[in-house]
Design an enzyme around this catalytic site. Structure first.
Site, PDB file in Angstrom:
ATOM      1  N   SER A   1      49.703  47.941  38.737  1.00 45.78           N
ATOM      2  CA  SER A   1      50.658  47.561  39.777  1.00 45.78           C
ATOM      3  C   SER A   1      49.911  46.671  40.759  1.00 45.78           C
ATOM      4  O   SER A   1      48.769  46.958  41.131  1.00 45.78           O
ATOM      5  CB  SER A   1      51.214  48.797  40.481  1.00 45.78           C
ATOM      6  N   GLU A   2      50.536  45.580  41.195  1.00 50.32           N
ATOM      7  CA  GLU A   2      49.766  44.566  41.917  1.00 50.32           C
ATOM      8  C   GLU A   2      49.272  45.030  43.278  1.00 50.32           C
ATOM      9  O   GLU A   2      48.439  44.362  43.884  1.00 50.32           O
ATOM     10  CB  GLU A   2      50.531  43.247  42.022  1.00 50.32           C
ATOM     11  N   ASN A   3      49.735  46.189  43.757  1.00 53.76           N
ATOM     12  CA  ASN A   3      49.149  46.715  45.001  1.00 53.76           C
ATOM     13  C   ASN A   3      47.799  47.377  44.755  1.00 53.76           C
ATOM     14  O   ASN A   3      47.205  47.905  45.689  1.00 53.76           O
ATOM     15  CB  ASN A   3      50.115  47.679  45.706  1.00 53.76           C
ATOM     16  N   GLY A   4      47.318  47.354  43.525  1.00 49.28           N
ATOM     17  CA  GLY A   4      45.952  47.793  43.262  1.00 49.28           C
ATOM     18  C   GLY A   4      45.804  49.011  42.371  1.00 49.28           C
ATOM     19  O   GLY A   4      44.685  49.430  42.073  1.00 49.28           O
TER      20      GLY A   4
ATOM     21  N   SER B   1      42.920  43.150  42.927  1.00 46.59           N
ATOM     22  CA  SER B   1      44.061  43.289  42.028  1.00 46.59           C
ATOM     23  C   SER B   1      44.578  41.922  41.581  1.00 46.59           C
ATOM     24  O   SER B   1      44.858  41.695  40.401  1.00 46.59           O
ATOM     25  CB  SER B   1      45.172  44.067  42.735  1.00 46.59           C
TER      26      SER B   1
END
Lengths: 224, 228, 228, 224
Positions: free
Chosen positions: B47-50, B89
């Site tokens: 998930s691109e939030n890390g 990320s």
């Protein structure tokens, strides 16, 4: 004289952030907002701020309070759309009236430009946004057959970030996805203030530190 | 037959996820895909939030407001997971370390151009998030969307009419009535919902279609949508 | 009086390190400076291999081959230390987060140009390491070197003769006989070893000197070098 | 089918690294050399390699064995000088004779260019080396009154890195200064092999992972 970065009150923690400052605010998807510090910044009341924040409107952040209070001249973000079905966000109301400036960047470019400012890199090429409206007017160059856009770094005057634990050197840990933009913003700003859940009287063990205190100037212990 | 509902679309995409891969699932319909990946597969959901290794949604009593995915959903971590900051990320995304990203879309062009971020709603602010990074740099970009707009217009076009997210990036499109790939010659149809003729599919599509020699029926299990 | 030995030079530099600062100490003489920083100061010593908070050298039985500084010395960590990877370490350096770096040098020019990486030894390969990053981006660059070459030639020059490390970067120079700063008007002398006249210092320097109004004696404690 | 990145032997761990490959080797200042893997690479014997390694000559690394064996066409490094007072290093002997190519970069540029390759950035501007011989022939541009040099990314075909602990997903921890170039090199290379002290049968806890297994393809458990 020992380093001691704790400040007793939120007001002391944000003191000195003045008119025209570029202020970075951490937080994404509901985690990592330094809302206590944002509240103190609203009390302090500097004007003509440029906010560097992933979303201009996230319902769990207090960013919108700064905007609604008329303190913000410009927002640099990757999301400026309110999800409130009942109406427009504070940002959108001002935006509609042309009373606030907006710079929208792809989220990866947004954070890489912040990281670049903290890493001494004034500009870099990225494949993101090539051929789109968000690359309009930007320099394009081909490397090895692929086209890239030149993006500039985004430095800040102050960063208000949220973390979990701090020690007196300003070393920080983050809980889960609370981390998001905090570390990059801390490297990119002149004054870095961290709002934390708790303070550790002993040094955070070296291998547990997630952001070096070298990047952190002030700590506000705010609880959970 | 009825067009696929969003869970059946997610099921269909889930069948094409390979074991051992790293996938990123866009907000909306795509996040549902992870429910239909075979349970014995080791698929790393980024998930691109890390979060590297998103697990199922958290139960109400395990929900933690710091453990959220990019869509603000309270999630769990899978075994082998870790969490990194946003700069790392997106370095992972932009560096080509995501095998497949599955994105929603408004329009896809026959050259692979993608439009999924700006549908020009009056007065609303823009929202791009990580879509442009994912579309530009994932090793494969798959789109999951309804074949037609609510007004019945085509979403698969010769050229996008809405602002682009990235150029020439889409490899596959999964709709509620067909599965297609994007080739140098344009859209190639691999599966069609039973009851829809090739002619009807072409009529509902804004670009010329070619049909794969092994083009077959698009079949999924019955999966009921949850009560609203 | 005798010129300062390297430990006395380190002592002299140590007096100018401020409490609460982040410093990077170059290989050779500069690493010795940390021994002369007041014990009650919180000074964070950064080593470019990623240690943020280098402590004293490790005792023989505490030495750990994984806990080394950039000069391969087995060190300890100070309270509050952490370790980061090289990309993050140089991001910290290049991003201007180091308050002071203290470097050795072959030559310094009166405009602040620094030459400290290539002294043109025949056949030997080049070795630049982190010197160029530190010299270009630390907030202050201080040089610690003998005032003259072994053959008696000047190291403080109007223009460097050896390949540059960085342009216009040096702020202060600590030698075995003087303390100088680099100003827009060139070298300004702040301290001279007792017994050396201003004329002699000028003769031993390859660029014009100016003397600060409060120019004073360069005085250090007696510090014996360890037996060889 | 579960992910399992362990390989039984060093030979299996480096299998497939072929002639002409660009190989990255971690390690700095005595810590973090994957010497078991380097030994296996020498056994495998590919030719015309380009090595990306901080030092061409560090006495505690086995890099020099690859060079002495004539397997190396070019070295990209920040240090190519042997400290052996008694003579020249294997690299220096070949260099003197013009039989090996050398590209020297400032260490920060060296690692930022590796990081850039792993982060999808083909080129970036840096203040480092401006006005020096190491910037000769490189594009220079002024941003906000300061001059910067354009540097290109350095991608690798393979990386041999040293770490402490691994799990079956390839997640890694590093001991102390062993970390150095390993994480950046792992992001920049197509095939990433980690030589580790020990294997963890349980997943490394999320907050202890220092490099995500997403970047690691093979693990060799080599002991201390």
């Amino acid at each position: 004289m020992a380093i001691e970065k704790r400040r007793a009150t939120a007001a002391e923690a944000v003191a000195g952030i003045g008119d025209g400052a570029t202020v970075m605010l951490s937080g994404f998807a509901g985690a990592g907002f330094a809302n206590r510090l944002v509240g103190a910044l609203r009390e302090l009341g500097p004007r003509n701020l440029t906010l560097v924040v992933n979303s201009a409107t996230h319902r769990l952040s207090n960013t919108h309070e700064l905007i609604a209070a008329g303190m913000v001249r410009k927002v640099i973000c990757s999301a400026a759309r309110g999800h409130d079905k009942s109406g427009l966000s504070a940002f959108e109301e001002l935006y509609k009236e042309g009373r606030i400036e907006l710079e929208v960047l792809p989220q990866g470019t947004f954070v890489e430009s912040i990281r670049a400012a903290g890493a001494g890199i004034p500009a870099y090429f990225t494949p993101t946004a090539f051929g789109t409206d968000l690359a309009a007017g930007k320099e394009v160059r081909n490397f090895d057959g692929r086209d890239y856009v030149l993006e500039k770094s985004i430095p800040g005057d102050a960063a208000l970030i949220r973390a979990d634990l701090a020690d007196r050197w300003g070393n920080l840990t983050f809980r889960h996805a609370q981390m998001n933009f905090g570390p990059a913003m801390a490297t990119a700003s002149k004054l870095v203030v961290a709002e934390v859940r708790a303070f550790s009287d002993t040094p955070i063990p070296p291998e547990q530190v997630m952001l070096s205190g070298v990047f952190v100037d002030r700590i506000l212990v705010a609880g959970a | 037959m009825k067009p696929l509902n969003r869970l059946q679309m997610a099921w269909r995409v889930g069948q094409d996820i390979e074991d051992g891969t790293v996938v990123n699932l866009g907000l909306g319909m795509p996040v549902g895909v992870s429910d239909y990946v075979p349970h014995d597969y080791d698929v790393v959901v980024q998930s691109e939030n890390g979060i590297i290794g998103v697990g199922p949604l958290a139960s109400a009593n395990a929900a933690d407001s710091d453990l959220v995915d990019a869509g603000s959903r309270k999630v769990t971590l899978r075994a082998g997971a870790t969490i990194i900051d946003s700069a790392a990320s997106f370095a992972m995304i932009r560096g080509g370390h995501i095998d497949v990203t599955i994105l929603g879309a408004f329009e896809v062009a026959s050259n692979g151009d993608l439009a999924n971020w700006d549908n020009r709603i009056p007065d609303k602010g823009p929202l791009v998030g990580g879509a442009m990074d994912l579309a530009a740099s994932a090793r494969a970009v798959w789109v999951m969307m309804e074949h037609n707009t609510r007004k019945g217009g085509p979403r698969l076009l010769e050229a996008c009419t809405l602002p682009l997210t990235a150029v020439r990036c889409v490899k596959r499109v999964y709709t509620d009535i067909a599965v297609l790939s994007v080739t140098p010659q344009g859209f190639l149809v691999h599966e069609i919902l039973p009851g829809i003729s090739r002619e009807e599919l072409q009529r509902r599509t804004g670009a010329p279609l070619t049909f794969a020699p092994d083009c077959k029926d698009l079949v999924t299990p019955d999966i009921a949508l949850p009560e609203a």
